[in-house]
Design a protein around this motif. Structure first.
Motif, mmCIF file in Angstrom:
data_model
loop_
_atom_site.group_PDB
_atom_site.id
_atom_site.type_symbol
_atom_site.label_atom_id
_atom_site.label_comp_id
_atom_site.label_asym_id
_atom_site.label_seq_id
_atom_site.Cartn_x
_atom_site.Cartn_y
_atom_site.Cartn_z
ATOM 1 N N ALA A 6 0.711 -1.154 -0.029
ATOM 2 C CA ALA A 6 -0.108 0.176 0.020
ATOM 3 C C ALA A 6 0.880 1.213 0.147
ATOM 4 O O ALA A 6 0.614 2.139 -0.614
ATOM 5 C CB ALA A 6 -1.055 -0.045 1.351
ATOM 6 N N LEU B 144 -7.569 -2.561 -3.852
ATOM 7 C CA LEU B 144 -7.454 -4.119 -3.556
ATOM 8 C C LEU B 144 -8.795 -4.759 -3.553
ATOM 9 O O LEU B 144 -9.697 -4.397 -3.201
ATOM 10 C CB LEU B 144 -7.003 -3.999 -1.913
ATOM 11 N N CYS C 248 -5.666 0.006 4.451
ATOM 12 C CA CYS C 248 -6.050 0.924 3.204
ATOM 13 C C CYS C 248 -6.484 2.225 3.186
ATOM 14 O O CYS C 248 -6.256 3.165 2.511
ATOM 15 C CB CYS C 248 -7.212 -0.160 2.665
ATOM 16 N N VAL D 234 -6.029 3.459 -0.265
ATOM 17 C CA VAL D 234 -6.345 1.966 -1.112
ATOM 18 C C VAL D 234 -7.764 2.043 -1.201
ATOM 19 O O VAL D 234 -8.193 1.674 -0.183
ATOM 20 C CB VAL D 234 -5.577 0.867 -0.797
ATOM 21 N N VAL E 246 -10.946 -0.183 -1.389
ATOM 22 C CA VAL E 246 -11.407 -1.818 -0.832
ATOM 23 C C VAL E 246 -12.491 -2.061 -1.843
ATOM 24 O O VAL E 246 -13.492 -1.621 -1.525
ATOM 25 C CB VAL E 246 -11.318 -2.020 0.301
ATOM 26 N N SER F 226 -14.939 1.808 0.334
ATOM 27 C CA SER F 226 -15.006 0.713 -0.303
ATOM 28 C C SER F 226 -16.261 0.654 -1.090
ATOM 29 O O SER F 226 -17.053 1.490 -1.186
ATOM 30 C CB SER F 226 -14.969 -0.275 0.748
#
Length: 397
Positions: free
Chosen positions: A161, A168, A193, A198, A200, A230
């Motif tokens: 990361a 991800l 994350c 990042v 998800v 996410s």
């Protein structure tokens, strides 16, 4: 009113139905009499209410363009609340013809060519395709097997990361490893994350298929921060054996992400619903609880059957006991570590088709994935064929 008892022992003849699983054995495996326990669809009929709803829909006689209805949103949100204690607002819910198409659209939309996308191998092999075929780079946060159980490598994940991975792909529950990630594991992953920005993307297609003693936690339900960072993909296809109806739900609490995803969906003219898929989603999520409860009991019985049979008759094969999904990941390295030899053993000598492990990642060589979602008589016959072939062949190194 007495509850309906479903008969999962009944063998349904699927040959000649254009079945991806049953109608291409000769093409894929070189012989027509293969017992196929590979691709993840079940050999069980869905709940009667779903069949009746689809039949009634077909009788309408006009099959025009289809929209999401209030009933659709209520069914999806009601299921997630009832089965997973996750409160989802209707406006968060979008859709896709399937989860893999959704993953591909998300990779295209939220990353740039060359960007790193993290997966956790061994993992469902289309994850590799949606990364590589979109010109992105696979970043492998390989799972670690300890004492017959997969765990995440959080130290490696933090480095990956920090090095700039953008997204991800989380397989939860995990296929093929059968892990049902704990809330604590999801918290550690999510914290990393969040720290590095990042996104998800949680493929939770197996979320309903969890064995006793375990509980699926939707990633986005862990915290508001995780929800906003996410995208969650679900579908009734694995739960109720409806894959051919091509209907998935994509849940996006973050408004900016949702607008971006929906624009991409419309760009591909995928923003309308499948005529029959809409009905399948509503009917299964409205009427499927009892059927699913009975299915889970049957699948646990199949799992016990497999574990007991393998221990008694093929002790050199070491299955990893799954916590969820209807797949069993079996360590066959004592038989052979060569994927070609294991294929020959299955297809030519045993007349069975399990999924060969190297397609899930390099460390899958020497493993096989077995689909438990079939009548017990078929499972036992497949195990008997495989055990006999192993005994007759000896080590294949």
């Amino acid at each position: 009113m007495a509850s309906r008892q479903y008969d999962f022992d009944r063998v349904v003849a699927r040959g000649g139905t254009a079945s991806y699983k049953w109608d291409q054995s000769e093409k894929l495996f070189g012989r027509a009499d293969i017992l196929p326990l590979w691709v993840a669809d079940m050999d069980f009929e869905p709940p009667r209410e779903v069949v009746e709803a689809i039949t009634k829909r077909a009788q309408e006689g006009i099959y025009g363009y289809t929209i999401r209805t209030d009933e659709y949103y209520e069914a999806v949100a009601g299921w997630l609340s009832r089965r997973h204690s996750w409160t989802v607002k209707h406006e968060w819910i979008s859709s896709s013809p399937g989860i893999v198409p959704a993953l591909s659209i998300i990779v295209q939309t939220f990353t740039e060519p060359g960007d790193g996308v993290i997966l956790q191998s061994p993992v469902y092999y289309p994850f590799y395709d949606v990364i590589r075929m979109n010109g992105r780079t696979v970043v492998d946060n390989a799972l670690v097997e300890r004492d017959g159980r997969f765990t995440m490598d959080f130290e490696l994940l933090e480095r990956q990361a920090a090095e700039g991975a953008k997204l991800l792909l989380l397989c939860s529950p995990h296929n093929p490893g059968g892990r049902v990630w704990t809330r604590e594991e999801l918290e550690r992953l999510g914290d990393i994350c969040l720290r590095y920005g990042v996104l998800v993307v949680a493929d939770e297609i197996h979320h309903d298929l969890v064995f006793g003693g375990h509980r699926h936690t939707p990633f986005a339900s862990v915290s508001d921060a995780f929800a906003q960072a996410s995208i969650t993909c679900i579908a009734p296809s694995k739960t109720f054996n409806l894959a051919g109806l091509q209907a998935a739900s994509v849940i996006i609490p973050n408004e900016a992400h949702r607008l971006k995803y929906n624009r991409a969906l419309k760009t591909l003219s995928l923003h309308m619903e499948s005529f029959f898929g809409l009905t399948a989603v509503v009917s299964s999520y409205t009427h499927g609880d009892e059927w699913l409860d009975q299915l889970l009991v049957y699948l646990e019985g199949n799992l016990r059957t497999l574990l007991d049979y393998v221990e008694r008759h093929i002790p050199q094969v070491k299955p990893i006991r799954p916590e969820g999904t209807y797949m069993v990941w079996m360590d066959c390295r004592a038989v052979s570590e060569d994927p070609r030899e294991l294929k020959r053993l299955m297809f030519e000598r045993a007349g069975v088709a399990f999924s060969e492990g190297s397609v899930f990642g390099r460390q899958g060589a020497g493993y096989l994935r077995v689909n438990l979602a079939c009548p017990r008589s078929i499972l036992v016959e497949a195990l008997e064929r495989f055990a006999e072939a192993v005994r007759e062949s000896g080590p294949l190194r």
